[in-house]
Design an enzyme around this catalytic site. Structure first.
Site, PDB file in Angstrom:
ATOM      1  N   ALA A  17       0.852  -1.195   0.000  1.00  0.00           N
ATOM      2  CA  ALA A  17       0.000   0.000   0.000  1.00  0.00           C
ATOM      3  C   ALA A  17       0.883   1.238   0.000  1.00  0.00           C
ATOM      4  O   ALA A  17       1.979   1.237   0.547  1.00  0.00           O
ATOM      5  CB  ALA A  17      -0.885  -0.006   1.232  1.00  0.00           C
ATOM      6  N   SER A 266       5.836   5.318  10.524  1.00  0.00           N
ATOM      7  CA  SER A 266       6.047   4.100   9.748  1.00  0.00           C
ATOM      8  C   SER A 266       4.716   3.473   9.359  1.00  0.00           C
ATOM      9  O   SER A 266       3.660   3.829   9.875  1.00  0.00           O
ATOM     10  CB  SER A 266       6.884   3.111  10.545  1.00  0.00           C
ATOM     11  OG  SER A 266       6.044   2.423  11.442  1.00  0.00           O
ATOM     12  N   LYS A 267       4.808   2.531   8.433  1.00  0.00           N
ATOM     13  CA  LYS A 267       3.608   1.845   7.950  1.00  0.00           C
ATOM     14  C   LYS A 267       2.854   1.165   9.089  1.00  0.00           C
ATOM     15  O   LYS A 267       1.658   1.006   9.037  1.00  0.00           O
ATOM     16  CB  LYS A 267       3.993   0.795   6.904  1.00  0.00           C
ATOM     17  CG  LYS A 267       4.573   1.424   5.658  1.00  0.00           C
ATOM     18  CD  LYS A 267       4.535   0.473   4.483  1.00  0.00           C
ATOM     19  CE  LYS A 267       4.936   1.245   3.233  1.00  0.00           C
ATOM     20  NZ  LYS A 267       4.751   0.520   1.994  1.00  0.00           N
ATOM     21  N   ARG A 268       3.602   0.734  10.087  1.00  0.00           N
ATOM     22  CA  ARG A 268       2.969   0.002  11.181  1.00  0.00           C
ATOM     23  C   ARG A 268       2.337   0.912  12.241  1.00  0.00           C
ATOM     24  O   ARG A 268       1.529   0.473  13.026  1.00  0.00           O
ATOM     25  CB  ARG A 268       3.976  -0.933  11.855  1.00  0.00           C
ATOM     26  CG  ARG A 268       3.951  -2.323  11.275  1.00  0.00           C
ATOM     27  CD  ARG A 268       5.126  -3.119  11.782  1.00  0.00           C
ATOM     28  NE  ARG A 268       6.372  -2.578  11.273  1.00  0.00           N
ATOM     29  CZ  ARG A 268       6.852  -2.871  10.067  1.00  0.00           C
ATOM     30  NH1 ARG A 268       6.199  -3.700   9.287  1.00  0.00           N
ATOM     31  NH2 ARG A 268       7.976  -2.340   9.638  1.00  0.00           N
TER      32      ARG A 268
END
Ligand code: GLU
Length: 510
Positions: A17, A266-268
């Site tokens: 994504a 971050s993505k997380r």
């Protein structure tokens, strides 16, 4: 000399994504292109087949579309430099790698992955770090150490190799970044990056990126700060190819930081900290893991674009609300900051609330209706429009309609006890009956007539204004919330209002 046409590209790798930082990069490129009457390209950099994720490219395109970022040229629209997907341009890169070898700017290296691993380990055992650079390249299995015949023999025997850039030793590279100014790096701190791999006949990011920017006549490279360490190599590649006169100008955008201001967003982080970090909902096709998106969380694309624009850029005054069209003439790379931009999820909500207020009732009503439909509440648009207009200023998201206005759609079935204890009394029986009677008899049933008639009655009856009004609210809504009493009565209509008042009175006087 005529000015160079502005041509910028957004060049994501389809590895999952698209992070909101990526969307910001696309947005800044788009604003810059539009402002200068130039072109915005979408190039998909998919030469790393190990990291390819199915669906990621479609996700990128849909995200840009949702944000209103229009692609002039590139994947999904085509153009004079097609194809724009690097995997489909595969065959054109080898000759550029060969050109660099021929000019002495690159060399062939045969080291296997195992051999490199061994080297790394032996260096580590001595407390050192192995770097593939000028110190070692002439001692390893490279075309710099082997004879031309040996190299040819190995290739003829099918041995796999890579082409590495021959990073010069101890040279100062002076670069100019449009945001950071002059950047100087000594080449001895850099390694010999792989440019091409015989194993899959594919270039790496660095080679494909430079070759394509050159062939596509890119004038400005606007990208995230994480690519700044690659800039010396990129500049040296332009020089090695003899393309310096066509080299784009570079601008590296600051990182997006966590809400705490500490560390990269971050993505997380998103679902961990309770807000989306992606534009759209995403399901990872390999792991099945999902991540929330701004669109599905109820954000308007206008709000999302607005909040991204202010992450690292400012207009030079206090204005905070912009549409993408309003941003085009205002945007400038000079106003992009060097330091990281802290993301504030609360402020993100504020942007949405503000953009909801900017919508007309006609624009907002279908969104509200869609949210109601999800709850199986189907009401006529005209009715929903009235409700929407009455509670609009309380909405942060269209979905807040239920929390703010459910009582318009459902008559109360219970009555807040605390409110009842405070306002209900014997003399409210007659008062509410009288109000019901007034509502039956008034000719016009609009807010103003209703309000005047009720207030006149309370005034003449000698009752307390606050008590009667709060009681009526309790009967109409079931609690002490909602907009003005006359508004509620006018919207639910004569019959429904009277029935709620009578039912409420009966329930409370038991
Ligand atoms: N493919 C790179 C990325 O994924 C592009 C970096 C650049 O713009 O040069 O971000």
């Amino acid at each position: 000399m005529s000015e160079r046409r502005v041509r910028v590209r957004f060049a994501p790798s389809p590895t999952g994504a698209l992070h909101m930082g990526g969307v910001r990069t696309a947005l800044f490129n788009y604003l810059f292109a539009r402002q200068h009457g130039g072109d915005f390209l979408l190039r998909i950099e998919d030469t790393d087949s190990n990291r390819f994720v199915p669906g990621a490219e479609e996700y990128i395109i849909e995200s840009l579309k949702w944000c209103g970022i229009q692609i002039d040229e590139g994947v999904s629209v085509g153009g004079p430099h097609a194809p724009y997907r690097q995997s489909e341009r595969k065959d054109l890169y080898k000759k550029y790698a060969d050109q660099l070898i021929a000019s002495g700017n690159a060399y062939i290296a045969f080291d296997s992955a195992e051999a490199l691993e061994q080297l790394r380990n032996s260096y580590e055992a001595e407390g050192k770090t192995f770097t593939y650079n000028y110190e070692v390249r002439e001692q390893l299995a490279t075309s710099l150490a082997l004879s031309a015949e040996e190299v040819e023999q190995k290739i003829a025997a099918g041995e796999q190799y890579v082409v590495r850039f021959k990073m010069p030793e101890n040279k100062e590279v002076v670069m100019h970044d449009l945001i950071r100014g002059e950047v100087v790096v000594n080449t001895s701190t850099l390694d010999d990056k792989v440019l091409y791999k015989s194993a899959d006949l594919l270039p790496t990011y660095h080679l494909a990126n430079i070759v394509d920017d050159y062939l596509m006549d890119i004038s400005h490279v606007i990208r995230g700060e994480e690519w700044l360490p690659s800039l010396p190599l990129h500049v040296l590649l332009y020089r090695a190819f003899g393309w310096e006169d066509k080299m784009p100008q570079f601008a590296h955008l600051p990182l997006l930081l966590k809400p705490s201001g500490k560390g990269k967003l971050s993505k997380r982080d998103g679902d961990k900290l309770g807000f989306p970090v992606f534009p759209l909902f995403w399901t990872d096709p390999k792991t099945g893991e999902t991540a929330s998106g701004y669109r599905e969380a109820g954000y308007l694309p206008e709000a999302f674009v607005n909040l991204l624009a202010l992450l690292g850029w400012n207009p030079g005054n206090n204005q905070e609300l912009f549409t993408i069209e309003e941003l085009i003439p205002l945007f400038s790379l000079e106003r992009v900051s060097k330091s990281g931009a802290r993301f504030d999820p609360e402020k993100a909500k504020w942007f949405n609330q503000q953009h909801i207020q900017r919508l007309s009732v006609e624009e907002l009503t279908p969104m509200v209706q869609a949210e109601l439909a999800k709850l199986n509440v189907n009401a006529a648009s005209e009715f929903v429009a009235k409700v929407t207009s009455t509670v609009k200023d309380r909405l942060v998201f269209a979905k807040d309609i239920w929390e703010q206005a459910s009582f318009f759609f459902d008559a109360p079935t219970s009555y807040d006890e605390k409110v009842a204890a405070k306002f209900w009394s014997e003399d409210m029986v007659k008062a509410t009956e009288d109000v019901a009677q007034i509502l039956t008899s008034i000719a016009e049933f609009d807010t103003h007539t209703i309000e005047t008639a009720i207030k006149e009655y309370i005034h003449n009856s000698g009752l307390k204004m606050g008590q009667v009004m709060n009681t009526l609210r309790l009967l109409l809504v079931g609690a002490s919330k909602g907009p003005g009493i006359a508004d509620i009565i006018a919207i639910v209509g004569r019959e429904e209002a009277i029935s709620r008042i009578v039912n409420g009175k009966n329930a409370l006087s038991k």
